[in-house]
Enzyme design. Structure first.
Site, PDB file in Angstrom:
ATOM      1  CG  HIS A 109     -14.892   3.784  -5.971  1.00 21.47           C
ATOM      2  ND1 HIS A 109     -13.728   4.477  -5.723  1.00 21.47           N
ATOM      3  CD2 HIS A 109     -15.460   3.561  -4.766  1.00 21.47           C
ATOM      4  CE1 HIS A 109     -13.602   4.660  -4.410  1.00 21.47           C
ATOM      5  NE2 HIS A 109     -14.631   4.103  -3.813  1.00 21.47           N
ATOM      6  N   GLY A 175      -1.000   1.994  -5.281  1.00 21.89           N
ATOM      7  CA  GLY A 175      -1.318   3.214  -6.025  1.00 21.89           C
ATOM      8  C   GLY A 175      -2.568   3.932  -5.571  1.00 21.89           C
ATOM      9  CB  THR A 176      -5.060   3.877  -3.368  1.00 21.81           C
ATOM     10  OG1 THR A 176      -6.120   4.673  -2.836  1.00 21.81           O
ATOM     11  CG2 THR A 176      -4.661   2.825  -2.361  1.00 21.81           C
ATOM     12  CB  SER A 177      -4.002   9.311  -2.151  1.00 25.71           C
ATOM     13  OG  SER A 177      -5.414   9.375  -2.178  1.00 25.71           O
ATOM     14  CG  LEU A 202       5.403   7.861  -7.570  1.00 26.88           C
ATOM     15  CD1 LEU A 202       6.349   7.009  -8.402  1.00 26.88           C
ATOM     16  CD2 LEU A 202       4.652   8.838  -8.472  1.00 26.88           C
TER      17      LEU A 202
HETATM   18  P1  OAD Z   1      -5.416   9.464  -5.868  1.00 31.06           P
HETATM   19  O1  OAD Z   1      -5.223  10.373  -7.028  1.00 31.06           O
HETATM   20  O2  OAD Z   1      -5.992  10.052  -4.626  1.00 31.06           O
HETATM   21  O3  OAD Z   1      -4.032   8.803  -5.457  1.00 31.06           O
HETATM   22  C1  OAD Z   1      -3.202   8.161  -6.383  1.00 31.06           C
HETATM   23  C2  OAD Z   1      -1.990   7.607  -5.668  1.00 31.06           C
HETATM   24  O4  OAD Z   1      -1.195   6.938  -6.623  1.00 31.06           O
HETATM   25  C3  OAD Z   1      -1.095   8.680  -5.016  1.00 31.06           C
HETATM   26  O5  OAD Z   1      -0.714   8.270  -3.695  1.00 31.06           O
HETATM   27  C4  OAD Z   1       0.132   8.721  -5.943  1.00 31.06           C
HETATM   28  O6  OAD Z   1       1.334   8.996  -5.228  1.00 31.06           O
HETATM   29  C5  OAD Z   1       0.162   7.301  -6.461  1.00 31.06           C
HETATM   30  N1  OAD Z   1       0.808   7.170  -7.780  1.00 31.06           N
HETATM   31  C6  OAD Z   1       0.854   8.055  -8.814  1.00 31.06           C
HETATM   32  N2  OAD Z   1       1.523   7.568  -9.851  1.00 31.06           N
HETATM   33  C7  OAD Z   1       1.925   6.315  -9.493  1.00 31.06           C
HETATM   34  C8  OAD Z   1       2.682   5.287 -10.121  1.00 31.06           C
HETATM   35  N3  OAD Z   1       3.158   5.429 -11.360  1.00 31.06           N
HETATM   36  N4  OAD Z   1       2.900   4.136  -9.445  1.00 31.06           N
HETATM   37  C9  OAD Z   1       2.414   3.973  -8.187  1.00 31.06           C
HETATM   38  N5  OAD Z   1       1.710   4.906  -7.537  1.00 31.06           N
HETATM   39  C10 OAD Z   1       1.467   6.062  -8.173  1.00 31.06           C
HETATM   40  O7  OAD Z   1      -6.293   8.233  -6.383  1.00 31.06           O
HETATM   41  P2  OAD Z   1      -7.088   7.133  -5.531  1.00 31.06           P
HETATM   42  O8  OAD Z   1      -6.397   6.876  -4.237  1.00 31.06           O
HETATM   43  O9  OAD Z   1      -7.347   5.989  -6.430  1.00 31.06           O
HETATM   44  O10 OAD Z   1     -13.372   7.992  -6.108  1.00 31.06           O
HETATM   45  O11 OAD Z   1      -8.437   7.891  -5.259  1.00 31.06           O
HETATM   46  C11 OAD Z   1      -9.441   7.231  -4.550  1.00 31.06           C
HETATM   47  C12 OAD Z   1     -10.794   7.688  -5.026  1.00 31.06           C
HETATM   48  O12 OAD Z   1     -10.856   9.111  -4.989  1.00 31.06           O
HETATM   49  C13 OAD Z   1     -11.111   7.366  -6.475  1.00 31.06           C
HETATM   50  O13 OAD Z   1     -11.591   6.055  -6.667  1.00 31.06           O
HETATM   51  C14 OAD Z   1     -12.165   8.372  -6.807  1.00 31.06           C
HETATM   52  C15 OAD Z   1     -11.497   9.581  -6.210  1.00 31.06           C
HETATM   53  O14 OAD Z   1     -12.282  10.642  -5.874  1.00 31.06           O
HETATM   54  C16 OAD Z   1     -14.555   8.335  -6.592  1.00 31.06           C
HETATM   55  O15 OAD Z   1     -14.676   8.957  -7.626  1.00 31.06           O
HETATM   56  C17 OAD Z   1     -15.704   7.859  -5.751  1.00 31.06           C
END
Ligand code: OAD
Length: 234
Positions: A109, A175-177, A202
């Site tokens: 990204h 750590g991705t949703s 998480l």
């Molecule tokens: P999200 O905010 O959608 O998801 C974050 C994930 O991390 C969630 O499932 C949380 O439960 C988990 N989480 C939070 N704290 C944590 C911890 N301490 N340890 C482990 N897990 C934890 O973020 P992304 O999945 O990265 O794209 O989002 C994907 C994309 O959406 C990003 O790259 C961005 C966004 O819009 C663009 O901007 C193109």
């Protein structure tokens, strides 16, 4: 268990959460504070470039104060020690994997610390603000934009990612949703290829049901524990 040689790791905002960088979709997360359509699309940039530059200038400045956490360091340790193929595909635009010492990192990204000149198409390392329309260091045109992939744009280096998946024995998502494609679909690609899949998050994610195994907990704990296990050959 079959011997693991080649690993693809996908990371998301959750791995940097404990470094103090907001995730996107948690309560109070970035997409609750700002509307995607206002700051993260090409249309938003065409409509109100100052607003978009201000948003990214602020985030670019703030990541400099953040530090890698034990999850980043554990992946860097794995990267240094692992003799097989290993690719850390990150959706994150921060530089914490690299600052922890990881080398095999692919920013699908884009990166906060780069600016992309839409005139000469060169991407340059960038630390300062863009709002004052500084000239491109290569062609001097004032056409720099943040080098981040916005909604509606194609993520970077997809061919390399799919190539690495085809060679992999293990796919790990950290750590991705599982809300944003194409990254959210990598687990399904891996399953179709017959690759073992593991999620470290998480809490349960939208994609959890696709994984052979999910381990829940903060990245700073579950990632170092998993890396120790892999390096022991477990
Ligand atoms: P999200 O905010 O959608 O998801 C974050 C994930 O991390 C969630 O499932 C949380 O439960 C988990 N989480 C939070 N704290 C944590 C911890 N301490 N340890 C482990 N897990 C934890 O973020 P992304 O999945 O990265 O794209 O989002 C994907 C994309 O959406 C990003 O790259 C961005 C966004 O819009 C663009 O901007 C193109």
């Amino acid at each position: 268990m079959t011997e693991i040689r080649n690993i693809v790791i996908l990371t998301g905002a959750g791995i940097s959460a404990e470094s103090g960088i907001d995730t996107f979709r948690s309560a109070g997360g970035l997409w609750e504070q700002h509307r995607v359509e206002d700051v993260a699309t090409p249309e938003a940039f065409a409509r109100d470039p100052d607003l978009v530059h201000r948003f990214y200038d602020m985030r670019r400045a703030s990541i400099r104060e953040k530090l890698p956490n034990p999850a980043h360091f554990a992946l860097a340790e794995l990267d240094a020690a692992w003799r097989g193929n290993l690719l850390i595909v990150t959706q994150n635009v921060d530089d914490l994997h690299t600052r922890a010492g990881a080398r095999r990192v692919l920013h699908m990204h884009g990166e906060h610390l780069k600016a992309w000149c839409t005139s000469c198409d060169v991407r340059s390392h960038w630390r300062g603000p863009l709002i004052d329309r500084p000239p491109c260091p290569i062609c001097q045109s004032r056409s720099l934009r943040p080098d981040v992939v916005w909604f509606g744009e194609m993520p970077y280096r997809m061919g390399e990612i799919y190539g690495a998946l085809r060679e992999a024995d293990l796919f790990v998502s950290i750590g991705t949703s599982g809300a944003v494609y194409p990254a959210a679909g990598f687990v399904q690609n891996a399953r179709e290829l017959g690759i073992r899949t593991l999620e470290l998050n998480l809490e349960e994610s939208q994609g959890s049901r696709w994984f052979h195994e999910s381990r829940l907990g903060p990245a700073s704990e579950v990632v170092p524990a998993w890396v120790a296990e892999v390096l022991r050959g477990g």
